[in-house]
Scaffold this active site. Structure first.
Site, PDB file in Angstrom:
ATOM      1  N   CYS A   1      -3.270  10.709 -13.670  1.00  0.00           N
ATOM      2  CA  CYS A   1      -4.248   9.817 -14.272  1.00  0.00           C
ATOM      3  C   CYS A   1      -5.673  10.250 -13.907  1.00  0.00           C
ATOM      4  O   CYS A   1      -6.135  11.255 -14.426  1.00  0.00           O
ATOM      5  CB  CYS A   1      -3.928   8.369 -13.912  1.00  0.00           C
ATOM      6  SG  CYS A   1      -4.512   7.229 -15.186  1.00  0.00           S
ATOM      7  N   LEU A   2      -6.354   9.562 -12.982  1.00  0.00           N
ATOM      8  CA  LEU A   2      -7.691  10.005 -12.597  1.00  0.00           C
ATOM      9  C   LEU A   2      -7.634  11.443 -12.069  1.00  0.00           C
ATOM     10  O   LEU A   2      -8.568  12.221 -12.268  1.00  0.00           O
ATOM     11  CB  LEU A   2      -8.258   9.063 -11.529  1.00  0.00           C
ATOM     12  CG  LEU A   2      -9.691   9.348 -11.100  1.00  0.00           C
ATOM     13  CD1 LEU A   2     -10.666   9.118 -12.245  1.00  0.00           C
ATOM     14  CD2 LEU A   2     -10.085   8.455  -9.920  1.00  0.00           C
TER      15      LEU A   2
ATOM     16  N   ILE B   1      12.841  -5.665  -0.014  1.00  0.00           N
ATOM     17  CA  ILE B   1      13.895  -4.673   0.277  1.00  0.00           C
ATOM     18  C   ILE B   1      15.242  -5.376   0.444  1.00  0.00           C
ATOM     19  O   ILE B   1      16.281  -4.866  -0.010  1.00  0.00           O
ATOM     20  CB  ILE B   1      13.551  -3.866   1.559  1.00  0.00           C
ATOM     21  CG1 ILE B   1      12.191  -3.171   1.411  1.00  0.00           C
ATOM     22  CG2 ILE B   1      14.638  -2.853   1.898  1.00  0.00           C
ATOM     23  CD1 ILE B   1      12.121  -2.141   0.319  1.00  0.00           C
TER      24      ILE B   1
ATOM     25  N   ARG C   1      -8.194   3.335 -18.931  1.00  0.00           N
ATOM     26  CA  ARG C   1      -9.107   2.993 -20.030  1.00  0.00           C
ATOM     27  C   ARG C   1      -9.713   4.244 -20.655  1.00  0.00           C
ATOM     28  O   ARG C   1     -10.197   4.222 -21.770  1.00  0.00           O
ATOM     29  CB  ARG C   1     -10.284   2.160 -19.505  1.00  0.00           C
ATOM     30  CG  ARG C   1      -9.918   0.745 -19.165  1.00  0.00           C
ATOM     31  CD  ARG C   1     -11.160  -0.086 -18.831  1.00  0.00           C
ATOM     32  NE  ARG C   1     -10.767  -1.184 -17.984  1.00  0.00           N
ATOM     33  CZ  ARG C   1     -10.177  -2.293 -18.426  1.00  0.00           C
ATOM     34  NH1 ARG C   1      -9.935  -2.444 -19.706  1.00  0.00           N
ATOM     35  NH2 ARG C   1      -9.817  -3.242 -17.579  1.00  0.00           N
TER      36      ARG C   1
ATOM     37  N   GLU D   1       5.140   8.416 -11.510  1.00  0.00           N
ATOM     38  CA  GLU D   1       5.694   7.856 -10.273  1.00  0.00           C
ATOM     39  C   GLU D   1       6.402   6.520 -10.481  1.00  0.00           C
ATOM     40  O   GLU D   1       7.248   6.140  -9.678  1.00  0.00           O
ATOM     41  CB  GLU D   1       4.603   7.721  -9.197  1.00  0.00           C
ATOM     42  CG  GLU D   1       3.542   6.642  -9.414  1.00  0.00           C
ATOM     43  CD  GLU D   1       2.366   7.081 -10.281  1.00  0.00           C
ATOM     44  OE1 GLU D   1       2.518   8.035 -11.066  1.00  0.00           O
ATOM     45  OE2 GLU D   1       1.288   6.455 -10.190  1.00  0.00           O
TER      46      GLU D   1
ATOM     47  N   GLU E   1     -16.755   7.213 -17.084  1.00  0.00           N
ATOM     48  CA  GLU E   1     -16.543   6.138 -16.108  1.00  0.00           C
ATOM     49  C   GLU E   1     -17.660   6.136 -15.071  1.00  0.00           C
ATOM     50  O   GLU E   1     -17.994   5.094 -14.518  1.00  0.00           O
ATOM     51  CB  GLU E   1     -15.170   6.316 -15.425  1.00  0.00           C
ATOM     52  CG  GLU E   1     -14.789   5.142 -14.552  1.00  0.00           C
ATOM     53  CD  GLU E   1     -13.343   5.184 -14.063  1.00  0.00           C
ATOM     54  OE1 GLU E   1     -12.613   6.136 -14.387  1.00  0.00           O
ATOM     55  OE2 GLU E   1     -12.957   4.259 -13.328  1.00  0.00           O
TER      56      GLU E   1
ATOM     57  N   ASP F   1       3.160 -21.757   4.275  1.00  0.00           N
ATOM     58  CA  ASP F   1       1.873 -21.518   3.622  1.00  0.00           C
ATOM     59  C   ASP F   1       1.636 -22.616   2.594  1.00  0.00           C
ATOM     60  O   ASP F   1       2.566 -22.995   1.870  1.00  0.00           O
ATOM     61  CB  ASP F   1       1.875 -20.205   2.815  1.00  0.00           C
ATOM     62  CG  ASP F   1       1.981 -18.973   3.687  1.00  0.00           C
ATOM     63  OD1 ASP F   1       1.840 -19.112   4.907  1.00  0.00           O
ATOM     64  OD2 ASP F   1       2.216 -17.884   3.130  1.00  0.00           O
TER      65      ASP F   1
ATOM     66  N   HIS G   1       1.569   7.777 -15.572  1.00  0.00           N
ATOM     67  CA  HIS G   1       1.977   7.595 -14.176  1.00  0.00           C
ATOM     68  C   HIS G   1       3.471   7.863 -14.030  1.00  0.00           C
ATOM     69  O   HIS G   1       4.275   6.920 -14.088  1.00  0.00           O
ATOM     70  CB  HIS G   1       1.691   6.158 -13.726  1.00  0.00           C
ATOM     71  CG  HIS G   1       0.252   5.866 -13.536  1.00  0.00           C
ATOM     72  ND1 HIS G   1      -0.377   5.967 -12.320  1.00  0.00           N
ATOM     73  CD2 HIS G   1      -0.690   5.492 -14.425  1.00  0.00           C
ATOM     74  CE1 HIS G   1      -1.657   5.649 -12.472  1.00  0.00           C
ATOM     75  NE2 HIS G   1      -1.865   5.359 -13.732  1.00  0.00           N
TER      76      HIS G   1
ATOM     77  N   LYS H   1      14.256 -13.473  21.207  1.00  0.00           N
ATOM     78  CA  LYS H   1      13.822 -14.867  21.118  1.00  0.00           C
ATOM     79  C   LYS H   1      14.175 -15.475  19.753  1.00  0.00           C
ATOM     80  O   LYS H   1      13.813 -14.924  18.709  1.00  0.00           O
ATOM     81  CB  LYS H   1      12.296 -14.944  21.335  1.00  0.00           C
ATOM     82  CG  LYS H   1      11.915 -14.639  22.783  1.00  0.00           C
ATOM     83  CD  LYS H   1      12.426 -15.773  23.656  1.00  0.00           C
ATOM     84  CE  LYS H   1      12.174 -15.528  25.123  1.00  0.00           C
ATOM     85  NZ  LYS H   1      12.920 -16.473  25.971  1.00  0.00           N
ATOM     86  N   THR H   2      14.835 -16.610  19.774  1.00  0.00           N
ATOM     87  CA  THR H   2      15.263 -17.242  18.518  1.00  0.00           C
ATOM     88  C   THR H   2      14.325 -18.361  18.070  1.00  0.00           C
ATOM     89  O   THR H   2      14.440 -18.850  16.955  1.00  0.00           O
ATOM     90  CB  THR H   2      16.678 -17.852  18.661  1.00  0.00           C
ATOM     91  OG1 THR H   2      16.634 -18.871  19.659  1.00  0.00           O
ATOM     92  CG2 THR H   2      17.716 -16.813  19.029  1.00  0.00           C
TER      93      THR H   2
HETATM   94  N1  GLN Z   1     -10.121   5.196 -13.944  1.00  0.00           N
HETATM   95  C1  GLN Z   1      -9.408   5.971 -14.885  1.00  0.00           C
HETATM   96  C2  GLN Z   1      -9.225   5.253 -16.220  1.00  0.00           C
HETATM   97  O1  GLN Z   1      -9.349   4.067 -16.286  1.00  0.00           O
HETATM   98  C3  GLN Z   1      -8.058   6.395 -14.336  1.00  0.00           C
HETATM   99  C4  GLN Z   1      -7.133   5.253 -14.091  1.00  0.00           C
HETATM  100  C5  GLN Z   1      -5.975   5.610 -13.188  1.00  0.00           C
HETATM  101  O2  GLN Z   1      -6.023   6.585 -12.453  1.00  0.00           O
HETATM  102  N2  GLN Z   1      -4.948   4.798 -13.207  1.00  0.00           N
HETATM  103  O3  GLN Z   1      -8.921   5.878 -17.193  1.00  0.00           O
END
Ligand code: GLN
Length: 543
Positions: free
Chosen positions: A383-384, A20, A464, A511, A407, A149, A509, A189-190
Site C-alpha cells: 500500500c503506502l 485467541i 484513498r 497480509e 497525500e 468496565d 493488503h 493467587k486465585t
Molecule cells: N495513505 C495511503 C492511501 O490512503 C496508503 C494507505 C495504506 O497504506 N493503507 O492511499
C-alpha cells in the site's frame, strides 16, 4: 440442531487473549465439522476502528466486504480459514447509531428510549443475527473490554438476558481470567479471579467455564478452590498456560478438553474427535525451523507490535511454509535517511515497507526502498510502501525528481500518487476509503503472475490514493512495470522493477488473507527470495 451461542467475557485485566481463546475453541469445533463463526462486540463509541490511530487500537483489519474492524477478526480468520464480514464486529457506536436513527424515524413513538430495553434489545438482535442466517451451528461472541468496565455493562446485561431467554443447552458463558503467580510468596493467587467472577455474578451472569491464564500449571487443589468460590463445576476450571506461539493454543485447549466441556453442555458429546492434523503439522514446522532469515519491517508504528499484526502473522505462515523462522527487524522510518540507511539495513536479506498514512517517515521509507533497489535486496512494498516505491523510482530512475504523493502535497506539480477520482469529493472520513476485496488481472510473464500462478486474483484494499496512470509510460520506459490492474477501473495494483531479483509493490493488503493453512503467496515467495539472498551472502563471505 438449534444454533448454539458461546459468550466469552474477560476479567482482571485486558490483553489476556480472549480473541485467541475464542478462535481456538472455534478451531476445535470446526475440526469436528461444525460450522462456526466468531463475532466481536467492542465497547467504544467509534462506529468502527477505521478512524483510530494504530497506537490506540493496533491494526485495523479489513474484511472481504470492506468493513474496517478490530484486529481480533484477523485472528478469527487465520484460525478458522474462513472469512468474516461486516456483521462480525459490532461496536457501541454502531448500536447507538441504529437506535438513535430508529428513534428519529419514529420507531419508538411515545416511549422514552433507554439503555434497557432499547439498547440491550439492539445488542441482543445483533448477537443472534449471524445465528439466524442459517450458515452456522455455533456462534461465538467475544465481549471486548474487562468485566466491571462501565462501557461494557450493556453488553454484559444483554448476555444476562440471553442466558435466560435461550434454552440452557444452547447458551454457554466462558470467563477468561488471570491467575497470577506471586514470586515473593511462591504462590498462585486465585483472589483476582474470585473478585472478577463475583463482579460478573453481580451483573447477573453465571459463567459455565473459567479459562485461567497462568504462567504455571494449576494444581487440582487450585482448580477445586476456584470452582468452589466461583460456582463452577470443578471440571470446568481450565488453565491456559503461556505458550511459545498463539498457534499452540488450540492444541493446549484440546488437552484441557475445552471443546468437550462445551459440547457436553450443548448435548453434542457424540460428535467425532477433532481432526487437527494439518494444524499440528503447521505448528510442528513453526516450532522446528531449519534456518533463520533476517527481514526488515520499515514503518512508523514499529514500537507497537499490534500495529502490523497481520503482516507479522503472514511472516510466521510464510516462514513455516519455507521451514524457516523469519526474524522481523522493526525499523523506524522516521529515523532512516540516505546517510544511515546502509547501517540500518545491514545484514537484512529482505525489506518490507509497511502501509501507513500521512507524511511522517515517508522520506525514510524512500531511502530504504532506494537502498533495497540499488543493492538487489528483495523488496516488498504494501500500500503506502508500494506508493513510495513508485515515488522513489520516478525520482531517481524516470527523470521525475519532483514526483510526490498528493497525500503530502495537495497541489503537487508531479502528483505521481494521486487521490482516486471518487475520493476528490469525499469529505466524510469514516468508512469512505476504497475498502475490501477487488479483483486484479496479472500480466503474464511477470513476477506476480509466477507467484500466484494464475491471471485473475482478488485481494483486499484500504486506501484513498492510487498510482496516477499519466506517469505509467515514464515508469515503464525506465524499468518499472505495472503488472497488475483492476480489470474494471484500470487502477494500477502491482508494480515491479524489472532488473531486480525480487522487487514488488502492491496497492492492496495481501497480509489480510494469509492463514497458517493457506499462507499468502507473495509473502511465501518474498521469504524464499530472502533465504536465497542470505545464502548468496554466505557464499560471498566464504569466497
Ligand atoms: N495513505 C495511503 C492511501 O490512503 C496508503 C494507505 C495504506 O497504506 N493503507 O492511499
Amino acid at each position: 440442531m438449534s444454533v448454539k451461542y458461546v459468550f466469552v467475557t474477560g476479567g482482571v485485566t485486558s490483553s489476556l487473549g480472549k480473541g485467541i481463546i475464542s478462535a481456538s475453541l472455534a478451531k476445535l469445533l470446526t475440526a469436528r465439522n461444525l460450522r462456526v463463526t466468531i463475532q466481536k462486540f467492542d465497547p467504544y463509541l467509534n462506529v468502527d476502528p477505521g478512524t483510530l490511530n494504530p497506537y490506540e487500537h493496533g491494526e485495523c483489519f479489513v474484511t472481504e466486504d470492506g468493513a474496517e474492524t478490530d484486529l481480533d477478526l484477523g485472528h478469527y480468520e487465520r484460525f478458522l480459514d474462513h472469512y468474516t464480514s461486516k456483521a462480525n464486529n459490532v461496536t457501541t457506536g454502531k448500536i447507538y447509531r441504529t437506535v438513535i436513527d430508529k428513534e428519529r424515524q419514529g420507531a419508538y413513538l411515545g416511549k422514552t428510549v433507554q439503555i434497557v430495553p432499547h439498547i440491550t434489545d439492539e445488542i441482543k438482535r445483533r448477537m443472534l443475527l449471524l445465528g439466524k442466517s442459517g450458515n452456522y451451528d455455533v456462534v461465538i461472541t467475544e465481549i471486548g473490554g474487562t468485566v466491571g468496565d462501565m462501557e461494557s455493562l450493556p453488553f454484559v446485561e444483554a448476555v444476562r438476558q440471553l442466558q435466560w431467554e435461550l434454552p440452557s443447552e444452547d447458551c454457554l458463558v466462558i470467563h477468561l481470567t488471570l491467575v497470577p503467580y506471586l514470586a515473593a510468596a511462591k504462590e498462585i493467587k486465585t483472589k483476582p479471579t474470585q473478585h472478577s467472577v463475583k463482579q460478573l455474578q453481580q451483573n447477573g451472569v453465571q459463567p459455565d467455564v473459567l479459562v485461567c491464564r497462568t504462567e504455571h500449571e494449576l494444581s487440582l487443589d487450585v482448580r477445586k478452590k476456584l470452582a468452589l468460590f466461583c460456582n463452577v463445576k470443578p471440571g470446568c476450571v481450565i488453565q491456559s498456560i503461556d505458550a511459545d506461539t498463539i498457534y499452540q493454543v488450540p492444541l493446549l485447549m484440546r488437552q484441557e478438553r475445552l471443546d468437550e466441556i462445551v459440547l457436553e453442555k450443548f448435548g453434542l458429546s457424540d460428535l467425532p474427535q477433532p481432526n487437527m492434523e494439518r494444524w499440528e503439522k503447521f505448528v510442528d514446522r513453526l516450532t522446528h525451523p531449519s534456518k533463520i532469515v533476517d527481514i526488515a519491517l520499515v514503518g512508523k508504528y514499529v514500537e507497537l507490535q499490534d500495529a502490523y499484526k497481520s503482516i507479522l502473522e503472514s511472516f510466521i505462515h510464510a516462514g513455516a511454509a519455507n521451514n524457516c523462522k523469519v526474524k522481523v527487524h522493526p525499523i523506524h522510518s522516521e529515523f532512516i535517511n540516505d546517510a544511515n540507511v546502509a547501517e540500518k539495513l545491514s545484514g537484512m536479506c529482505g525489506v518490507l515497507v509497511a502501509p501507513g498514512f500521512g507524511e511522517r517517515g515517508l522520506e525514510g521509507k524512500i531511502s530504504a526502498i532506494k537502498y533495497a533497489r540499488e543493492n538487489n535486496i528483495p523488496f516488498f512494498g504494501i500500500c503506502l510502501g508500494m506508493q513510495m516505491a513508485v515515488v522513489e523510482f520516478a525520482r531517481h530512475m524516470a527523470g521525475l525528481p519532483e514526483a510526490v504523493s498528493a497525500e503530502v502535497e495537495a497541489n503537487a506539480k508531479i502528483p505521481i500518487i494521486d487521490l482516486m477520482s471518487d475520493q476528490k469529493t469525499t469529505t466524510i472520513k469514516g468508512g469512505t476509503m476504497r475498502l475490501g476485496a477487488y479483483s486484479c488481472e496479472l500480466r503474464e510473464g511477470s513476477l506476480a503472475y509466477s507467484i500466484y500462478g494464475k491471471k485473475l486474483i482478488s485481494e483486499r484494499h484500504r486506501h484513498r490514493y492510487e498510482l496516477n496512470n499519466d506517469y505509467v509510460a515514464a515508469l515503464e520506459a525506465a524499468g518499472m512495470s505495472v503488472t497488475g490492474r483492476n480489470p474494471d477501473t484500470s487502477l494500477a495494483e502491482i508494480v515491479e522493477v524489472r532488473n531486480h531479483p525480487f522487487f514488488i509493490g502492491v496497492q492492496f493488503h495481501p497480509e489480510y488473507k494469509s492463514t497458517p493453512e493457506n499462507p499468502q503467496p507473495i509473502f511465501t515467495a518474498f521469504v524464499k527470495a530472502a533465504i536465497k539472498r542470505q545464502e548468496e551472502n554466505k557464499n560471498k563471505k566464504e569466497e
